[in-house]
Write a protein that holds these residues in place. Sequence first.
Motif, PDB file in Angstrom:
ATOM      1  N   LEU A 122       0.501  -1.291   0.028  1.00  0.00           N
ATOM      2  CA  LEU A 122       0.136  -0.245  -0.317  1.00  0.00           C
ATOM      3  C   LEU A 122       0.581   1.295  -0.221  1.00  0.00           C
ATOM      4  N   ASN A 123       1.967   0.797   0.564  1.00  0.00           N
ATOM      5  CA  ASN A 123       2.671   2.155   0.752  1.00  0.00           C
ATOM      6  C   ASN A 123       3.405   2.937  -0.574  1.00  0.00           C
ATOM      7  N   TYR A 124       3.850   1.415  -1.713  1.00  0.00           N
ATOM      8  CA  TYR A 124       4.420   1.519  -2.687  1.00  0.00           C
ATOM      9  C   TYR A 124       3.071   2.157  -4.034  1.00  0.00           C
ATOM     10  N   ILE A 125       1.902   1.640  -3.588  1.00  0.00           N
ATOM     11  CA  ILE A 125       0.557   2.126  -4.474  1.00  0.00           C
ATOM     12  C   ILE A 125       0.720   3.783  -4.148  1.00  0.00           C
ATOM     13  N   SER A 126       0.370   3.899  -2.902  1.00  0.00           N
ATOM     14  CA  SER A 126       0.427   5.309  -2.256  1.00  0.00           C
ATOM     15  C   SER A 126       1.308   5.945  -2.968  1.00  0.00           C
ATOM     16  N   ASN A 127       2.449   5.848  -3.227  1.00  0.00           N
ATOM     17  CA  ASN A 127       3.350   6.913  -3.677  1.00  0.00           C
ATOM     18  C   ASN A 127       3.610   6.802  -5.449  1.00  0.00           C
ATOM     19  N   ALA A 128       2.680   5.698  -6.093  1.00  0.00           N
ATOM     20  CA  ALA A 128       1.865   6.010  -7.270  1.00  0.00           C
ATOM     21  C   ALA A 128       0.819   6.751  -7.562  1.00  0.00           C
ATOM     22  N   ILE A 129       0.143   6.860  -6.869  1.00  0.00           N
ATOM     23  CA  ILE A 129      -1.035   7.877  -7.421  1.00  0.00           C
ATOM     24  C   ILE A 129      -0.734   9.505  -6.574  1.00  0.00           C
ATOM     25  N   ASN A 130       0.152   9.616  -5.616  1.00  0.00           N
ATOM     26  CA  ASN A 130      -0.623  11.069  -5.180  1.00  0.00           C
ATOM     27  C   ASN A 130       0.914  11.349  -5.631  1.00  0.00           C
ATOM     28  N   LEU A 131       0.268  12.692  -7.022  1.00  0.00           N
ATOM     29  CA  LEU A 131       1.633  13.154  -7.386  1.00  0.00           C
ATOM     30  C   LEU A 131       0.895  14.432  -6.537  1.00  0.00           C
ATOM     31  N   ASP A 132       2.343  14.795  -6.356  1.00  0.00           N
ATOM     32  CA  ASP A 132       2.769  15.572  -5.627  1.00  0.00           C
ATOM     33  C   ASP A 132       3.541  16.929  -6.991  1.00  0.00           C
ATOM     34  N   PHE A 133       2.742  17.907  -7.493  1.00  0.00           N
ATOM     35  CA  PHE A 133       3.521  18.482  -8.691  1.00  0.00           C
ATOM     36  C   PHE A 133       4.160  19.999  -8.249  1.00  0.00           C
ATOM     37  N   ILE A 134       5.181  20.052  -8.420  1.00  0.00           N
ATOM     38  CA  ILE A 134       6.182  21.059  -8.015  1.00  0.00           C
ATOM     39  C   ILE A 134       5.720  22.111  -8.783  1.00  0.00           C
ATOM     40  N   GLN A 135       5.510  22.405  -9.669  1.00  0.00           N
ATOM     41  CA  GLN A 135       4.921  23.100 -10.555  1.00  0.00           C
ATOM     42  C   GLN A 135       4.402  22.972 -11.903  1.00  0.00           C
ATOM     43  N   CYS A 136       4.209  23.260 -12.950  1.00  0.00           N
ATOM     44  CA  CYS A 136       3.636  23.468 -13.926  1.00  0.00           C
ATOM     45  C   CYS A 136       4.246  24.069 -14.914  1.00  0.00           C
ATOM     46  N   LYS A 137       5.276  22.809 -15.396  1.00  0.00           N
ATOM     47  CA  LYS A 137       6.557  23.900 -16.800  1.00  0.00           C
ATOM     48  C   LYS A 137       5.672  24.267 -18.000  1.00  0.00           C
ATOM     49  N   ASN A 138       4.380  23.643 -18.977  1.00  0.00           N
ATOM     50  CA  ASN A 138       3.860  24.122 -19.692  1.00  0.00           C
ATOM     51  C   ASN A 138       2.835  23.410 -19.564  1.00  0.00           C
ATOM     52  N   TYR A 139       1.531  24.652 -19.532  1.00  0.00           N
ATOM     53  CA  TYR A 139       0.129  24.221 -19.531  1.00  0.00           C
ATOM     54  C   TYR A 139      -0.124  23.514 -20.968  1.00  0.00           C
ATOM     55  N   ASN A 140       0.255  24.293 -22.330  1.00  0.00           N
ATOM     56  CA  ASN A 140      -0.068  23.295 -23.247  1.00  0.00           C
ATOM     57  C   ASN A 140       0.882  22.678 -24.320  1.00  0.00           C
ATOM     58  N   ALA A 141       1.450  21.895 -23.523  1.00  0.00           N
ATOM     59  CA  ALA A 141       2.699  21.634 -24.727  1.00  0.00           C
ATOM     60  C   ALA A 141       2.396  21.550 -26.502  1.00  0.00           C
ATOM     61  N   SER A 142       3.144  21.685 -27.459  1.00  0.00           N
ATOM     62  CA  SER A 142       3.028  21.287 -28.803  1.00  0.00           C
ATOM     63  C   SER A 142       3.617  20.240 -28.814  1.00  0.00           C
ATOM     64  N   GLU A 143       3.621  19.266 -29.938  1.00  0.00           N
ATOM     65  CA  GLU A 143       4.289  17.963 -29.753  1.00  0.00           C
ATOM     66  C   GLU A 143       5.821  17.916 -29.490  1.00  0.00           C
ATOM     67  N   GLU A 144       6.240  19.005 -30.323  1.00  0.00           N
ATOM     68  CA  GLU A 144       7.755  19.470 -30.122  1.00  0.00           C
ATOM     69  C   GLU A 144       7.645  19.943 -28.943  1.00  0.00           C
ATOM     70  N   ASP A 145       7.414  20.443 -28.199  1.00  0.00           N
ATOM     71  CA  ASP A 145       7.916  20.141 -26.692  1.00  0.00           C
ATOM     72  C   ASP A 145       7.500  18.489 -26.352  1.00  0.00           C
ATOM     73  N   ILE A 146       6.771  17.838 -26.510  1.00  0.00           N
ATOM     74  CA  ILE A 146       6.498  17.008 -25.742  1.00  0.00           C
ATOM     75  C   ILE A 146       7.873  16.490 -26.382  1.00  0.00           C
ATOM     76  N   ILE A 147       8.450  16.307 -27.312  1.00  0.00           N
ATOM     77  CA  ILE A 147       9.321  15.128 -28.024  1.00  0.00           C
ATOM     78  C   ILE A 147      11.153  16.091 -27.097  1.00  0.00           C
ATOM     79  N   GLU A 148      10.792  17.549 -26.946  1.00  0.00           N
ATOM     80  CA  GLU A 148      11.604  17.632 -25.981  1.00  0.00           C
ATOM     81  C   GLU A 148      12.044  17.384 -24.818  1.00  0.00           C
ATOM     82  N   TYR A 149      11.173  17.225 -24.162  1.00  0.00           N
ATOM     83  CA  TYR A 149      10.561  16.578 -23.031  1.00  0.00           C
ATOM     84  C   TYR A 149      10.317  15.122 -22.305  1.00  0.00           C
TER      85      TYR A 149
END
Length: 321
Positions: free
Chosen positions: A228-255
């Motif tokens: 359950l600890n492992y699963i909790s780490n998998a589903i509890n995403l703690d975002f630090i910040q938003c890098k790009n709110y509308n990433a393009s295909e080029e951005d997706i490749i770059e990332y």
Amino acid sequence: MKRGKKLIILSFVLIVMAVLVYLMKHASTNEDGFEQEKPAEKMISISENEIVSLSWNAEGEELSFVRIGDEWVKTDDSEFPVNSHILNGMAYSLSTIYPTRVIETPENIAEYGLDNPSLTVVINDNITINFGIVSEISGNYYMSIGDGKVYLAYCGVVSDFERGINAVIKSEEIPLITNISSVSVNGQNKDVLIEYIDDPEVSGYEDYVWFYVDEEEGYLPLDTEKALNYISNAINLDFIQCKNYNASEEDIIEYRLDDPYVSVTVTYEGGEFGYDIGSLDNNDTSMLVRIHGSNMVYNIDNMVIMNLLYTNYSDMQPEEY
């Protein structure tokens, strides 16, 4: 003897009077050592609902938002996902600034850091609030609004303004995940699959319900708490910040999200939830993540991903194994 008692009483009365005078004198000064004003009125005469636009500069970026009905919209980008709750909080705080001290005729505004403000907020395009230095004694800000006075007051949302765009962006909501049936963590060099099975005829075990699925050995029992600890780490995403709110295909490749370093999929009662992990970012302290089907890309602590990918069966197996 009676005379001595009278002298003692008189001395005591004088001491009490001196103490009262001292207290009265110092009660009329505020924490910065200046004469305390009477309970102040608001610094600006405006209500939260009357604030319909806010703009400020954060880290060299000019940000501007307008209120339309109950929602806030970014002036130069109507598609930007604004967290209206945060903007409402900013408006409320600005509309309820009560100075603890007012300097009617400041000799030198540089003394208060207002010659080069650390933050400037414009309300409704006609009210400008400049924020100067912080009082070392009270922790409050020196401010000016263009009327020649300097105000000392508390404002709890300065840090939100200073954070800039990341303070007001509305991140995607993680769904309520219950009754999980499986968690799949697929890396380029390693895969992890955990399944919930409460049927002994299927798993071959009566005392365990969580299993590590091995291609060769089949179902390997897991300690429930560790699983359950492992699963909790998998589903509890703690975002630090938003890098790009509308990433393009080029951005997706770059990332590197077109060929992710790690892909996580959780199957639960309501369906599936998953996300991909791409390249390192911010001097290798975080990694880039995108929820499946989304164009928003976030930063997440790289240690979270490392723990998911490099946890082995031996780390989760029951103690008796």
